[in-house]
Design a protein around this motif. Sequence first.
Motif, PDB file in Angstrom:
ATOM      1  N   PHE A 115       0.819  -1.202   0.000  1.00 27.01           N
ATOM      2  CA  PHE A 115       0.000   0.000   0.000  1.00 27.01           C
ATOM      3  C   PHE A 115       0.860   1.262   0.000  1.00 27.01           C
ATOM      4  N   PHE A 116       2.108   1.149   0.451  1.00 24.69           N
ATOM      5  CA  PHE A 116       2.984   2.317   0.560  1.00 24.69           C
ATOM      6  C   PHE A 116       4.204   2.247  -0.352  1.00 24.69           C
ATOM      7  N   ALA A 117       4.726   1.063  -0.621  1.00 25.34           N
ATOM      8  CA  ALA A 117       5.899   0.937  -1.492  1.00 25.34           C
ATOM      9  C   ALA A 117       5.460   1.048  -2.940  1.00 25.34           C
ATOM     10  N   ILE A 118       6.270   1.680  -3.753  1.00 26.00           N
ATOM     11  CA  ILE A 118       5.930   1.818  -5.163  1.00 26.00           C
ATOM     12  C   ILE A 118       6.331   0.541  -5.907  1.00 26.00           C
ATOM     13  N   ASP A 145       3.722  -2.820 -10.739  1.00 27.44           N
ATOM     14  CA  ASP A 145       2.360  -3.278 -11.021  1.00 27.44           C
ATOM     15  C   ASP A 145       1.349  -2.409 -10.276  1.00 27.44           C
ATOM     16  N   GLY A 146       0.506  -1.720 -11.003  1.00 28.52           N
ATOM     17  CA  GLY A 146      -0.598  -0.979 -10.396  1.00 28.52           C
ATOM     18  C   GLY A 146      -0.222   0.298  -9.672  1.00 28.52           C
ATOM     19  N   TRP A 147       0.950   0.865  -9.932  1.00 27.35           N
ATOM     20  CA  TRP A 147       1.325   2.089  -9.234  1.00 27.35           C
ATOM     21  C   TRP A 147       0.429   3.260  -9.636  1.00 27.35           C
ATOM     22  N   ALA A 148      -0.127   3.233 -10.850  1.00 26.77           N
ATOM     23  CA  ALA A 148      -0.966   4.334 -11.311  1.00 26.77           C
ATOM     24  C   ALA A 148      -2.229   4.491 -10.476  1.00 26.77           C
ATOM     25  N   THR A 149      -2.683   3.403  -9.863  1.00 23.95           N
ATOM     26  CA  THR A 149      -3.874   3.469  -9.008  1.00 23.95           C
ATOM     27  C   THR A 149      -3.508   3.865  -7.583  1.00 23.95           C
ATOM     28  N   LYS A 150      -2.207   3.954  -7.289  1.00 25.50           N
ATOM     29  CA  LYS A 150      -1.732   4.365  -5.962  1.00 25.50           C
ATOM     30  C   LYS A 150      -0.652   5.441  -6.138  1.00 25.50           C
ATOM     31  N   PRO A 151      -1.025   6.616  -6.633  1.00 24.93           N
ATOM     32  CA  PRO A 151      -0.030   7.644  -6.935  1.00 24.93           C
ATOM     33  C   PRO A 151       0.753   8.118  -5.720  1.00 24.93           C
ATOM     34  N   TRP A 152       0.178   7.978  -4.518  1.00 20.21           N
ATOM     35  CA  TRP A 152       0.890   8.416  -3.324  1.00 20.21           C
ATOM     36  C   TRP A 152       2.176   7.620  -3.086  1.00 20.21           C
ATOM     37  N   LEU A 205       4.473   7.170  -5.044  1.00 20.09           N
ATOM     38  CA  LEU A 205       5.604   7.857  -5.660  1.00 20.09           C
ATOM     39  C   LEU A 205       6.446   8.592  -4.618  1.00 20.09           C
ATOM     40  N   VAL A 206       5.846   8.835  -3.444  1.00 20.20           N
ATOM     41  CA  VAL A 206       6.543   9.526  -2.358  1.00 20.20           C
ATOM     42  C   VAL A 206       6.651   8.656  -1.110  1.00 20.20           C
ATOM     43  N   THR A 207       5.571   7.938  -0.770  1.00 24.92           N
ATOM     44  CA  THR A 207       5.547   7.190   0.493  1.00 24.92           C
ATOM     45  C   THR A 207       6.548   6.037   0.531  1.00 24.92           C
ATOM     46  N   GLY A 229      13.301  10.372  -8.073  1.00 27.14           N
ATOM     47  CA  GLY A 229      13.854   9.025  -7.959  1.00 27.14           C
ATOM     48  C   GLY A 229      12.859   7.955  -8.349  1.00 27.14           C
ATOM     49  N   SER A 230      11.620   8.080  -7.894  1.00 28.98           N
ATOM     50  CA  SER A 230      10.602   7.073  -8.217  1.00 28.98           C
ATOM     51  C   SER A 230      10.246   7.101  -9.701  1.00 28.98           C
ATOM     52  N   ILE A 231      10.202   8.301 -10.288  1.00 30.22           N
ATOM     53  CA  ILE A 231       9.855   8.409 -11.708  1.00 30.22           C
ATOM     54  C   ILE A 231      10.929   7.760 -12.579  1.00 30.22           C
ATOM     55  N   LEU A 232      12.201   8.049 -12.286  1.00 30.34           N
ATOM     56  CA  LEU A 232      13.274   7.464 -13.084  1.00 30.34           C
ATOM     57  C   LEU A 232      13.352   5.954 -12.874  1.00 30.34           C
ATOM     58  N   TRP A 233      13.097   5.506 -11.642  1.00 30.30           N
ATOM     59  CA  TRP A 233      13.102   4.065 -11.366  1.00 30.30           C
ATOM     60  C   TRP A 233      12.007   3.355 -12.162  1.00 30.30           C
ATOM     61  N   LEU A 234      10.824   3.955 -12.211  1.00 29.57           N
ATOM     62  CA  LEU A 234       9.734   3.373 -12.986  1.00 29.57           C
ATOM     63  C   LEU A 234      10.088   3.324 -14.467  1.00 29.57           C
ATOM     64  N   GLY A 235      10.718   4.387 -14.943  1.00 25.48           N
ATOM     65  CA  GLY A 235      11.102   4.406 -16.342  1.00 25.48           C
ATOM     66  C   GLY A 235      12.095   3.314 -16.704  1.00 25.48           C
ATOM     67  N   CYS A 236      12.933   2.935 -15.758  1.00 23.73           N
ATOM     68  CA  CYS A 236      13.956   1.910 -16.014  1.00 23.73           C
ATOM     69  C   CYS A 236      13.468   0.499 -15.718  1.00 23.73           C
ATOM     70  N   ASN A 237      12.396   0.380 -14.922  1.00 22.63           N
ATOM     71  CA  ASN A 237      11.972  -0.958 -14.482  1.00 22.63           C
ATOM     72  C   ASN A 237      10.511  -1.267 -14.782  1.00 22.63           C
ATOM     73  N   ALA A 238       9.881  -0.455 -15.619  1.00 24.51           N
ATOM     74  CA  ALA A 238       8.446  -0.628 -15.883  1.00 24.51           C
ATOM     75  C   ALA A 238       8.117  -1.989 -16.473  1.00 24.51           C
TER      76      ALA A 238
END
Length: 292
Positions: free
Chosen positions: A44-47, A50-57, A59-61, A109-118
């Motif tokens: 619920f808190f780790a990015i 899978d399904g991060w778009a439905t849990k945008p928070w 990206l920070v939590t 950091g989360s955005i670049l990580w998603l871009g590299c590991n999507a």
Amino acid sequence: MIYDRPYMRDAQPASQSVIKILLVANIAVFAFQVILGKHFPTEFFAIGTDGWATKPWTLVTYSFLHQTGTFPGHLLCNLLGIFFMGRIIEQSLTPKQLLTLYFGSVLAGSILWLGCNATIPGGALMGASAGVLGFLIYFCLTRPNQPITFLLFFVIPLTVKPKWLGWTIFLIELYCLFALELGRVAGEHIGHSAHLGGMLGAVLFYRFAMGYKLSFSDFGNLATPFSRQAPVKNRRARPLQPTGYTVNTHGSKDHLQKEVDRILDKINDHGFGSLTMEEKRTLDQAKDVLKR
């Protein structure tokens, strides 16, 4: 008077409370992770990829979560980074700016990580390392030539200039990104892309939020630290005064007051980092002389 200027006040309790809040929040969440164990709602808190778009928070939590184990090395390293780097840079930032830098680095950091590991199913990211590296790189940008000493491997004392430390960490992380993370090396669980994203977030904060000019060549120029660059959005800009002078703090108070006002105006226009060591010493000495 000198004490009317907000940047000459001895304490900054609001900024200090921001660092304390970040430290306490990370420790508290880790304690809940340990106590609850498998029942802690990590997903619920780790990015995750899978399904991060439905849990945008997330990206920070994600930055408040850390790997649990017999020795919390991941958490301890990040706490030390927040504490030592945060205490230094909080002297020149407001609480809002400090939080913007930290969470901006975390978000980058989360955005670049998603871009590299999507494309990797089931991947997850935790840890405050992006925010810590954001603090570190901002420090390197604002004080590139101020020698610092740290313990290499917590044993060997090593003195370096911050800008070389920043470049070294950047090159190591870049190598690890391509050789390990993107190379999908078995057993590699470190988010080097998130680290690089945090560093990028600090650079963007320095350039756009603080309004300083930025160029690749300046970071390697021994004679031109970043902190001497005038802000892009410079209000009531005044030319920098010559620095080859000395001030007699035992002379006329009126003369000293004029010199202090000149230095404070320089801070207002170009930032505290633009001062020479002589000007900083003048301010410290003037605090004692003018209050007599």
